[in-house]
Design an enzyme around this catalytic site. Structure first.
Site, short mmCIF file in Angstrom:
data_model
loop_
_atom_site.label_atom_id
_atom_site.label_comp_id
_atom_site.label_asym_id
_atom_site.label_seq_id
_atom_site.Cartn_x
_atom_site.Cartn_y
_atom_site.Cartn_z
N GLU A 136 -4.56 2.28 -4.28
CA GLU A 136 -3.18 2.24 -3.95
C GLU A 136 -2.57 1.09 -3.54
O GLU A 136 -1.25 1.13 -3.24
CB GLU A 136 -2.70 3.34 -3.35
CG GLU A 136 -3.05 3.39 -1.81
CD GLU A 136 -4.42 4.04 -1.66
OE1 GLU A 136 -4.57 4.33 -0.19
OE2 GLU A 136 -5.25 4.02 -2.18
N ASN A 196 -2.52 13.01 -4.03
CA ASN A 196 -3.48 13.33 -4.89
C ASN A 196 -4.01 14.65 -4.51
O ASN A 196 -4.22 15.68 -5.35
CB ASN A 196 -4.73 12.26 -4.71
CG ASN A 196 -4.44 11.12 -5.64
OD1 ASN A 196 -3.91 11.16 -6.67
ND2 ASN A 196 -5.08 10.21 -5.16
N ASP A 207 0.88 -1.23 -0.05
CA ASP A 207 -0.15 -0.06 0.14
C ASP A 207 0.83 1.20 0.08
O ASP A 207 1.97 1.53 0.87
CB ASP A 207 -0.89 -0.07 1.40
CG ASP A 207 -1.92 1.15 1.38
OD1 ASP A 207 -1.43 2.09 1.68
OD2 ASP A 207 -3.14 1.00 1.08
N ASP A 244 -1.98 9.22 -10.73
CA ASP A 244 -1.86 8.02 -11.60
C ASP A 244 -0.51 7.62 -11.99
O ASP A 244 -0.11 6.71 -12.09
CB ASP A 244 -2.71 8.56 -12.80
CG ASP A 244 -4.39 8.57 -12.45
OD1 ASP A 244 -4.38 7.97 -11.47
OD2 ASP A 244 -4.87 9.14 -13.50
N HIS A 268 -4.73 14.42 -9.35
CA HIS A 268 -4.84 12.96 -9.49
C HIS A 268 -3.95 12.44 -10.91
O HIS A 268 -3.71 11.38 -10.61
CB HIS A 268 -6.46 12.73 -9.88
CG HIS A 268 -7.14 12.80 -8.78
ND1 HIS A 268 -7.42 11.91 -7.89
CD2 HIS A 268 -8.30 13.97 -8.18
CE1 HIS A 268 -8.35 12.15 -6.82
NE2 HIS A 268 -8.66 13.31 -7.12
#
Length: 348
Positions: free
Chosen positions: A268, A233, A225, A242, A238
């Site tokens: 994530e 973010n 994680d 990505d 965002h």
């Protein structure tokens, strides 16, 4: 060439060592030489055959030999005329794709033979008969060749049509294969990271677990994680988030073995499946991944962004019936790592 020379052997008994024999021999040798030169040049220049003019020139030169035969070999005049008729028909049979050039050659041969007959004092009746004898194979050959060409054009058009259909079929097959591959890829991979999706990595997990069980080998599973991903973010947007997911996915895929399985669990989180690996070995491998991720920042327009992740590792046991049970146990180690400060590898 061989036939021309062999027929020359028949001239000597009839003419002996005479000027006439020398003339005929010279004409035969000249025709043979022309054919030989054409045959040798065709290897370097095939257009000499395809355009037809070189062949037509030799045909016309060959007729000259028969004109001289008519004057010199009076004993075989009827034979010479018969062979001339056969030659005219052969023009259309053996060279069917040059109908107009062959017709021009035939016209030259007919004119020359009739002129030779006229020079020998024959009258209109003989000339008319000779014209019909030599004209008949010309007419037959001309119309036969036109029909043959029409049939060849139809066959070629059909061949072109079949070739086009086959080419379109091949292109359609390739297009469908590419589409099938793309559909297969979309059905088995995560569109953002290119990693295996849940359906695919679960299938691979079951396959590898069965194999390792049969071979009495270990298999481990890890849940990873990204730390503070929401903060990334919120801070950078965002799009950068990505990029961070793709960056992490590429790093995991490049560092792990080809036999290992890397999938995206969701958000994530990532799932790593390590076949033929016991827990101690898995911890060593995952620790290297953690270190590489920490020292490999994500380059962006806002500058390098440091990424870290927390990992929960567990060994798969015989009593684990489903991958969900294994993931749940690895999650426990992951949560312990989060509570202990993140950026660490925990076992469960």
């Amino acid at each position: 060439m061989v036939l021309l020379l062999l027929f020359g052997l028949l001239d000597y008994p009839a003419l002996g060592m005479s000027v006439e024999l020398g003339i005929l021999a010279g004409l035969r040798l000249a025709t043979v030489a022309a054919l030989l030169v054409l045959a040798l040049k065709l290897k370097r220049k095939p257009s000499l055959a395809s355009d037809g003019y070189a062949v037509t020139a030799i045909e016309i030169f060959g007729f000259v030999l028969f004109f001289f035969l008519y004057f010199i070999r009076h004993d075989i005049v009827s034979w010479v005329i018969g062979v001339a008729a056969m030659m005219i028909l052969s023009l259309y049979v053996f060279i069917p794709n040059r109908v107009y050039l062959s017709t021009a050659t035939a016209a030259f041969g007919i004119s020359g033979m009739m002129y030779s007959v006229w020079l020998n004092g024959f009258g209109a009746a003989e000339l008319t008969g000779l014209f019909f004898i030599l004209g008949l194979p010309t007419v037959v050959g001309f119309f036969f060749t036109l029909r043959l060409q029409a049939g060849q054009r139809q066959q070629y058009a059909l061949y072109q049509q079949v070739t086009s259909i086959n080419r379109n079929l091949q292109n359609e097959i390739k297009r469908r294969e590419a589409l099938e591959e793309e559909l297969k890829r979309q059905a088995t991979t995560d569109p953002l990271t290119g990693l295996f999706n849940r359906r695919q990595y679960e299938m691979l997990f079951n396959r590898e677990r069965e194999r390792c069980s049969r071979q009495h080998k270990y298999i481990c599973l890890c849940v990873a994680d990204l730390d503070h991903f929401k903060r990334i973010n919120d801070t950078y947007g965002h799009d950068i988030g990505d990029l961070a997911l793709r960056h992490t996915a590429d790093l995991f895929s490049n560092l792990l073995r080809q036999s290992d399985v890397v999938g995206r669990f969701g958000g994530e989180e990532f799932v790593l499946i390590l076949p033929d690996t016991d827990l101690e070995q898995a911890v060593a491998v995952i620790s290297r991944l953690r270190q590489e991720l920490e020292i490999t920042p994500l380059p962006s327009a806002a500058g390098d962004i440091k990424l870290t992740a927390t990992f929960g590792v567990t060994q798969v046991f015989t009593g684990d019936e489903t991958i969900e049970a294994v993931i749940k146990r690895a999650d426990q180690g992951l949560y312990e790592g989060k509570g202990a400060g993140r950026n660490r590898v925990m076992t469960a």
